[in-house]
Design an enzyme around this catalytic site. Structure first.
Site, PDB file in Angstrom:
ATOM      1  N   HIS A  20      -4.443  -5.479  -8.610  1.00  0.00           N
ATOM      2  CA  HIS A  20      -5.345  -4.408  -8.325  1.00  0.00           C
ATOM      3  C   HIS A  20      -6.768  -4.900  -8.221  1.00  0.00           C
ATOM      4  O   HIS A  20      -7.088  -5.633  -8.977  1.00  0.00           O
ATOM      5  CB  HIS A  20      -5.204  -3.302  -9.084  1.00  0.00           C
ATOM      6  CG  HIS A  20      -6.045  -2.186  -8.659  1.00  0.00           C
ATOM      7  ND1 HIS A  20      -5.873  -1.159  -7.646  1.00  0.00           N
ATOM      8  CD2 HIS A  20      -7.648  -1.658  -9.348  1.00  0.00           C
ATOM      9  CE1 HIS A  20      -6.621  -0.399  -7.817  1.00  0.00           C
ATOM     10  NE2 HIS A  20      -7.709  -0.649  -8.363  1.00  0.00           N
ATOM     11  N   MET A  62       0.807  -1.248   0.034  1.00  0.00           N
ATOM     12  CA  MET A  62       0.082  -0.073  -0.062  1.00  0.00           C
ATOM     13  C   MET A  62       0.729   1.197  -0.065  1.00  0.00           C
ATOM     14  O   MET A  62       0.666   2.275   0.788  1.00  0.00           O
ATOM     15  CB  MET A  62      -0.998  -0.050   1.293  1.00  0.00           C
ATOM     16  CG  MET A  62      -1.781  -1.045   1.156  1.00  0.00           C
ATOM     17  SD  MET A  62      -3.006  -1.233  -0.225  1.00  0.00           S
ATOM     18  CE  MET A  62      -3.920  -2.662   0.369  1.00  0.00           C
TER      19      MET A  62
HETATM   20  C1  GAR Z   1      -5.841  -6.998  -2.124  1.00  0.00           C
HETATM   21  O1  GAR Z   1      -7.255  -7.013  -2.377  1.00  0.00           O
HETATM   22  C2  GAR Z   1      -5.158  -6.079  -3.068  1.00  0.00           C
HETATM   23  O2  GAR Z   1      -5.584  -6.256  -4.183  1.00  0.00           O
HETATM   24  C3  GAR Z   1      -5.131  -4.672  -2.614  1.00  0.00           C
HETATM   25  O3  GAR Z   1      -5.256  -4.808  -1.287  1.00  0.00           O
HETATM   26  C4  GAR Z   1      -5.620  -6.295  -0.905  1.00  0.00           C
HETATM   27  C5  GAR Z   1      -4.644  -6.769  -0.031  1.00  0.00           C
HETATM   28  O4  GAR Z   1      -5.075  -8.029   0.557  1.00  0.00           O
HETATM   29  N1  GAR Z   1      -4.401  -3.968  -3.280  1.00  0.00           N
HETATM   30  C6  GAR Z   1      -4.525  -2.551  -3.568  1.00  0.00           C
HETATM   31  O5  GAR Z   1      -5.493  -2.034  -3.419  1.00  0.00           O
HETATM   32  C7  GAR Z   1      -3.505  -2.066  -4.176  1.00  0.00           C
HETATM   33  N2  GAR Z   1      -3.741  -0.661  -4.913  1.00  0.00           N
HETATM   34  P1  GAR Z   1      -3.758  -8.872   0.958  1.00  0.00           P
HETATM   35  O6  GAR Z   1      -2.641  -8.204   1.948  1.00  0.00           O
HETATM   36  O7  GAR Z   1      -4.504  -9.919   1.803  1.00  0.00           O
HETATM   37  O8  GAR Z   1      -3.164  -9.629  -0.097  1.00  0.00           O
END
Ligand code: GAR
Length: 206
Positions: free
Chosen positions: A113, A94
Site C-alpha cells: 500500500h 485494485m
Molecule cells: C502501487 O503504488 C501500489 O502500491 C498501489 O497501486 C500502485 C500499482 O502500481 N496499490 C494500492 O493502492 C492498493 N491499495 P503497479 O501496478 O505499477 O505496481
C-alpha cells in the site's frame, strides 16, 4: 524451483511496476525462498501481464464481470489450488477480496500500500488517490507499507514500512513515483522473501 521453495501467485490490475520489482528481485536472488508461479490479473489489458510473459511466467485473466464477486473468487481459488500456491501477493491489485476468501488464506496474502498505514488507507484509498490525499493534508513524510491482508481493508499485521520525504513541489504523480522507487519496489520483494522464508521454517502448506 526447488522442492522447498514456496509457490507464489502475484495478483495485479495495472502497470505492474511492483510485479517487475518482484521479477527482478527473483533474478537477482533477493527472493530465493519462493518462486513466482503465476500472475493473475482482473483486467485483460493490464500491462503487468506483458511483464510476466516477458519473464516466462504463466499468466491468467479472471474478470469480475459478468459473474460477480462470488464467481470471481471461486475461479480464483480453484486456480490457486490447482497451482498449489502458498503465498498470494497483491501487487497493485485494485479489488477488495471478501472476508470469506481472506479467512481461507489467513497470513497467506500480503499487500503493498502506498502510504504509511494507518494514514491514507482503507476503502477508497488506492493508487494516485492516496498521494492526492497526502498532499492535500500537507504531510511532510509519507511512504509505503507491506502488510498481511485480513477482513479489514489495509488492516492486517504490518510486515515492513519505509518512509519517503514529501517535497514542496510534488504533484500526486511525482510523489507516487518517488514512493514506488524509494519504498514499494524495495520493501515488497524483501517482504515476499521474509514471508516465504518464515513459511519454509514453519513447514506446511495452505
Ligand atoms: C502501487 O503504488 C501500489 O502500491 C498501489 O497501486 C500502485 C500499482 O502500481 N496499490 C494500492 O493502492 C492498493 N491499495 P503497479 O501496478 O505499477 O505496481
Amino acid at each position: 524451483m526447488s522442492q522447498m521453495q514456496k509457490r507464489v501467485a502475484v495478483l495485479v490490475s495495472g502497470g505492474g511496476t511492483n510485479l517487475q520489482a518482484l521479477i527482478d528481485a527473483q533474478h537477482m536472488g533477493i527472493i530465493h525462498s519462493g518462486s513466482i508461479e503465476i500472475v493473475i490479473s482482473n483486467k485483460a489489458d493490464a500491462y503487468a501481464l506483458e511483464r510476466a510473459q516477458r519473464a516466462d511466467i504463466e499468466t491468467a485473466v479472471i474478470e469480475k464481470k459478468p459473474g460477480g464477486q462470488a464467481e470471481f473468487e471461486e475461479k480464483l481459488m480453484a486456480l490457486l489450488q490447482e497451482k498449489q500456491i502458498d503465498l498470494i501477493v497483491l501487487a497493485g491489485f485494485m479489488s477488495i477480496l471478501s472476508e470469506n476468501f481472506v479467512k481461507h488464506y489467513e497470513e497467506r496474502i500480503i499487500n503493498v500500500h502506498p502510504s504509511l498505514i494507518p494514514s491514507f488507507c482503507g476503502k477508497g484509498y488506492y493508487g494516485l488517490k492516496v498521494h492526492e490525499e497526502a498532499l492535500k493534508k500537507g504531510v511532510k513524510v509519507t511512504g509505503a507499507t507491506v502488510h498481511f491482508v485480513n477482513e479489514i481493508p489495509d488492516g492486517g499485521k504490518i510486515i515492513f514500512q519505509k518512509a519517503v520525504q514529501v517535497l514542496d513541489k510534488d504533484t500526486p504523480e511525482t510523489l507516487q513515483k518517488r514512493v514506488m522507487k524509494q519504498a514499494e519496489w524495495k520493501i515488497l520483494p524483501r517482504a515476499v522473501e521474509k514471508v516465504c522464508k518464515d513459511m519454509m521454517m514453519a513447514g506446511g502448506k495452505v
